[in-house]
Design a protein around this motif. Structure first.
Motif, PDB file in Angstrom:
ATOM      1  N   SER A  25      -6.386  -8.227  -2.083  1.00 45.66           N
ATOM      2  CA  SER A  25      -6.289  -8.572  -0.663  1.00 45.66           C
ATOM      3  C   SER A  25      -5.436  -7.575   0.123  1.00 45.66           C
ATOM      4  O   SER A  25      -5.616  -7.422   1.332  1.00 45.66           O
ATOM      5  N   VAL A  26      -4.512  -6.880  -0.562  1.00 41.89           N
ATOM      6  CA  VAL A  26      -3.721  -5.838   0.105  1.00 41.89           C
ATOM      7  C   VAL A  26      -4.638  -4.713   0.570  1.00 41.89           C
ATOM      8  O   VAL A  26      -4.462  -4.132   1.646  1.00 41.89           O
ATOM      9  N   TRP A  33       0.805  -1.215   0.000  1.00 38.08           N
ATOM     10  CA  TRP A  33       0.000   0.000   0.000  1.00 38.08           C
ATOM     11  C   TRP A  33       0.842   1.271   0.000  1.00 38.08           C
ATOM     12  O   TRP A  33       0.347   2.355  -0.319  1.00 38.08           O
ATOM     13  N   LYS A  40      -6.297   1.712  -0.430  1.00 39.02           N
ATOM     14  CA  LYS A  40      -5.499   1.721   0.788  1.00 39.02           C
ATOM     15  C   LYS A  40      -4.148   2.326   0.432  1.00 39.02           C
ATOM     16  O   LYS A  40      -3.486   1.871  -0.504  1.00 39.02           O
ATOM     17  N   GLY A  78      -8.789 -12.115  -2.088  1.00 39.90           N
ATOM     18  CA  GLY A  78      -9.459 -11.108  -1.277  1.00 39.90           C
ATOM     19  C   GLY A  78     -10.941 -10.964  -1.526  1.00 39.90           C
ATOM     20  O   GLY A  78     -11.528  -9.935  -1.212  1.00 39.90           O
ATOM     21  N   THR A  97      -8.194  -4.971   0.893  1.00 37.38           N
ATOM     22  CA  THR A  97      -9.307  -5.420   1.738  1.00 37.38           C
ATOM     23  C   THR A  97      -8.842  -6.027   3.052  1.00 37.38           C
ATOM     24  O   THR A  97      -9.618  -6.106   4.007  1.00 37.38           O
ATOM     25  N   GLY A  98      -7.581  -6.489   3.109  1.00 35.02           N
ATOM     26  CA  GLY A  98      -7.107  -7.169   4.305  1.00 35.02           C
ATOM     27  C   GLY A  98      -7.618  -8.585   4.432  1.00 35.02           C
ATOM     28  O   GLY A  98      -7.375  -9.266   5.424  1.00 35.02           O
ATOM     29  N   ASP A  99      -8.348  -9.062   3.407  1.00 34.50           N
ATOM     30  CA  ASP A  99      -8.895 -10.417   3.418  1.00 34.50           C
ATOM     31  C   ASP A  99      -7.757 -11.415   3.201  1.00 34.50           C
ATOM     32  O   ASP A  99      -6.921 -11.232   2.325  1.00 34.50           O
ATOM     33  N   GLN A 100      -7.733 -12.476   3.974  1.00 34.78           N
ATOM     34  CA  GLN A 100      -6.652 -13.452   3.892  1.00 34.78           C
ATOM     35  C   GLN A 100      -6.808 -14.415   2.718  1.00 34.78           C
ATOM     36  O   GLN A 100      -5.877 -15.150   2.394  1.00 34.78           O
TER      37      GLN A 100
END
Length: 424
Positions: free
Chosen positions: A179-180, A150, A308, A189, A182-185
């Motif tokens: 995923s970077v 980000w 982000k 993402g 959303t933070g979803d693993q």
């Protein structure tokens, strides 16, 4: 002391676009024309889009016209109507006339082959920026981005790292960057829910049909636009869509079905079996198709955030959608138009965060509504009203609940004007 860094900064931001599909190339061209230095990293070795035809609606055409897109050179076909016929009897059920679209919405509707749309965007990308813009654009093929941060850099498969003031993630449905943000693993993402439907697709060169009596008889019935052959006999999701592309040189067909079989099949035979009760002339066109493909359709919920740090998601990386309403590519083009408009004249990296917030203000709720509408057949907008209300802008505002309200919502929106409003 050298003045070179200062001069480079005056020329605009350094921007990386990941992905050279329609959304990525269009974003790159818009940002170059806005005065920025753009590098596009594309994982494939090819610089040509594959696939079938698509609809260009007025909301996207306004953006393309602002970029200098040549519809004639791209062999686009003007679309004057959407009609629905009974798939068995070919009886006319409904028709929407778009011949006044230019006067009503400020632009017309076209069908266009993906490859031709992509090729014209490549032409714009290779053209030197005009005298009013100092932007530069370079396209790097066989350059797979494997990760991003980000803080504004991407890592390529070859081990190199590239920094930028802004990273535009246009790397599609299976984005490696999503995923970077959303933070979803999960790897990409995003959660995909099977829709229970899939879409057959095929193209037929018109020359192959010129002596075909079935094609000629259907031509006498079909209007000059998109024709939907509906299943009125059963309460199912089955239908076929047919329209011209490449200025009448190619016929484009899509057949949506509820999925009941999986595995390796003779897709042409499977499609004929799925639509066996449809009119014999339609079945004969399936039979003469050079190749039939079949694509499963998935439902994706709107993302709560698109950016982000210095990364922004666009196109299918941000809002993948079902084909009903034909807005997928159009929303990616709207994203591109918003980026170009909101970043025009921006030369300081300190403004990136502010402009990305404006971008989300302009695009996220709007595209989320279109994404939800993409699940609803034309005329069944009421079925998703409760979901649409969650993305009303402003909260409590009206959302489309009929086919004509949907056209107004989708086609009349002017993303460039909206950007001017938020900048003001």
């Amino acid at each position: 002391m050298s003045l070179l860094p200062a001069l480079q900064r005056e020329m605009g931001l350094n921007i990386i676009v990941v992905g050279a599909g329609i959304g990525g190339l269009c974003s790159a061209v818009a940002l170059q024309q806005a005065g920025h230095n753009v590098k596009v990293f594309e994982k494939s070795e090819f610089n040509r889009e594959v696939g079938a035809a698509l609809l260009l609606a007025p909301n996207a055409e306004r953006v393309l016209l602002s970029l200098g897109f040549d519809f004639q050179r791209a062999r686009a076909d003007e679309m004057n109507c959407w009609e629905v016929l009974d798939g068995v009897t070919l009886q006319a059920l409904s028709k929407t006339d778009f011949s006044d679209s230019r006067e009503k919405y400020g632009a017309s509707l076209h069908s266009i082959h993906r490859a031709d749309l992509h090729q014209e965007l490549l032409h714009l990308a290779s053209r030197p920026a005009g005298p009013e813009s100092s932007g530069r654009l370079s396209l790097h093929l066989a350059s797979r981005v494997v990760s991003a941060h980000w803080d504004g850099y991407v890592d390529l498969e070859d081990g190199t790292r590239h920094h930028a003031d802004l990273v535009v993630a246009a790397d599609g449905l299976h984005s490696v960057i999503r995923s970077v943000v959303t933070g979803d693993q999960r790897q990409d993402g995003m959660c995909a829910t099977p829709s229970g439907m899939s879409a057959f697709r095929f193209l037929i060169p018109t020359d192959l049909l010129k002596n075909n009596p079935h094609f000629q008889s259907l031509r006498k019935i079909k209007g000059p636009g998109s024709t939907i052959f509906a299943d009125t006999k059963h309460v199912t999701e089955r239908h076929m869509v047919w329209y011209d592309c490449q200025q009448g040189q190619v016929q484009n067909f899509v057949g949506v079905r509820t999925t009941s079989e999986a595995g390796d099949h003779d897709l042409k035979a499977l499609m004929r079996s799925e639509f066996e009760d449809f009119h014999p002339s339609l079945l004969q066109l399936i039979q003469v198709a050079p190749k039939v493909t079949d694509w499963p359709l998935y439902i994706y919920d709107p993302l709560p955030v698109w950016s982000k740090g210095k990364i922004i998601l666009v196109g299918d990386a941000a809002h993948p959608m079902l084909p009903f309403g034909g807005q997928g590519a159009n929303q990616a083009i709207e994203d591109a138009g918003a980026l170009g408009a909101l970043f025009a004249g921006v030369s300081s990296p300190s403004l990136v965060s502010e402009r990305l917030k404006l971008f989300e203000d302009v695009r996220r709720l709007r595209a989320s509504r279109v994404q939800i509408l993409s699940k609803a057949r034309l005329g069944k907008e009421k079925e998703v009203e409760a979901e649409l209300m969650q993305y009303a802008d402003p909260p409590g505002a009206n959302v489309p609940t009929s086919i004509h309200e949907r056209y107004e919502h989708d086609f009349a929106f002017d993303v460039l004007e909206r950007c001017r409003e938020v900048l003001a």
